[in-house]
Design a protein around this motif. Structure first.
Motif, short mmCIF file in Angstrom:
data_model
loop_
_atom_site.label_atom_id
_atom_site.label_comp_id
_atom_site.label_asym_id
_atom_site.label_seq_id
_atom_site.Cartn_x
_atom_site.Cartn_y
_atom_site.Cartn_z
N SER A 56 33.81 49.83 -29.06
CA SER A 56 33.92 51.26 -29.37
C SER A 56 33.90 52.11 -28.10
O SER A 56 34.64 53.10 -28.01
CB SER A 56 32.77 51.69 -30.28
OG SER A 56 32.89 51.08 -31.54
N ALA A 59 37.31 51.83 -26.55
CA ALA A 59 38.27 52.63 -27.32
C ALA A 59 38.12 54.11 -26.99
O ALA A 59 39.12 54.81 -26.79
CB ALA A 59 38.07 52.39 -28.81
N ASP A 60 36.90 54.58 -26.88
CA ASP A 60 36.66 55.98 -26.52
C ASP A 60 37.14 56.27 -25.11
O ASP A 60 37.80 57.29 -24.86
CB ASP A 60 35.17 56.32 -26.62
CG ASP A 60 34.67 56.42 -28.04
OD1 ASP A 60 35.50 56.54 -28.96
OD2 ASP A 60 33.44 56.35 -28.23
N SER A 65 42.01 56.96 -31.03
CA SER A 65 41.43 57.78 -32.08
C SER A 65 40.33 57.06 -32.87
O SER A 65 39.45 57.71 -33.43
CB SER A 65 42.51 58.27 -33.05
OG SER A 65 43.21 57.18 -33.60
N SER A 66 40.38 55.73 -32.88
CA SER A 66 39.36 54.97 -33.59
C SER A 66 39.29 53.55 -33.03
O SER A 66 40.23 53.08 -32.37
CB SER A 66 39.66 54.91 -35.09
OG SER A 66 40.82 54.12 -35.32
N ARG A 67 38.19 52.88 -33.36
CA ARG A 67 38.06 51.50 -32.93
C ARG A 67 39.10 50.62 -33.62
O ARG A 67 39.65 49.70 -33.01
CB ARG A 67 36.65 50.99 -33.24
CG ARG A 67 36.45 49.56 -32.82
CD ARG A 67 35.10 49.03 -33.17
NE ARG A 67 35.09 47.59 -32.91
CZ ARG A 67 34.02 46.87 -32.88
NH1 ARG A 67 32.84 47.41 -33.08
NH2 ARG A 67 34.10 45.57 -32.66
N SER A 68 39.37 50.90 -34.88
CA SER A 68 40.33 50.07 -35.61
C SER A 68 41.74 50.22 -35.03
O SER A 68 42.48 49.23 -34.92
CB SER A 68 40.32 50.38 -37.10
OG SER A 68 40.71 51.70 -37.34
#
Length: 89
Positions: A56, A59-60, A65-68
């Protein structure tokens, strides 16, 4: 570098995305889109090697926009999920 759209960079250069892609292709045989994807892949690989960062956080940091969405993107470019990549290290 956490922007992955040619439009972002072409706006900064005050040229069209099509023109940016064409001058990159003319000079390097690689489009701006391909350069961005290569650099993004390299950064992701470096981040994944740092086990102090969780998925996470990466990803950030990479402005997903999201981890997925990050997981799907990594699976597309590496052929494995971020977790699977880390397990192989």
């Amino acid at each position: 570098m956490n922007k992955r759209e040619v439009q972002f960079y072409s706006d900064r250069l005050n040229i069209t995305p099509k023109y940016l892609n064409s001058i990159c292709k003319l000079n390097t045989r690689i489009t701006a889109s391909e350069w961005i994807q290569r650099y993004t892949k390299e950064r992701i690989l470096l981040y994944l090697q740092n086990k102090n960062l969780n998925i996470s956080e990466i990803a950030d940091e990479m402005n997903f926009s999201s981890r997925s969405f990050f997981t799907r993107y990594v699976k597309k470019i590496l052929g494995v999920t971020p977790r699977e990549y880390r397990e192989r290290l």
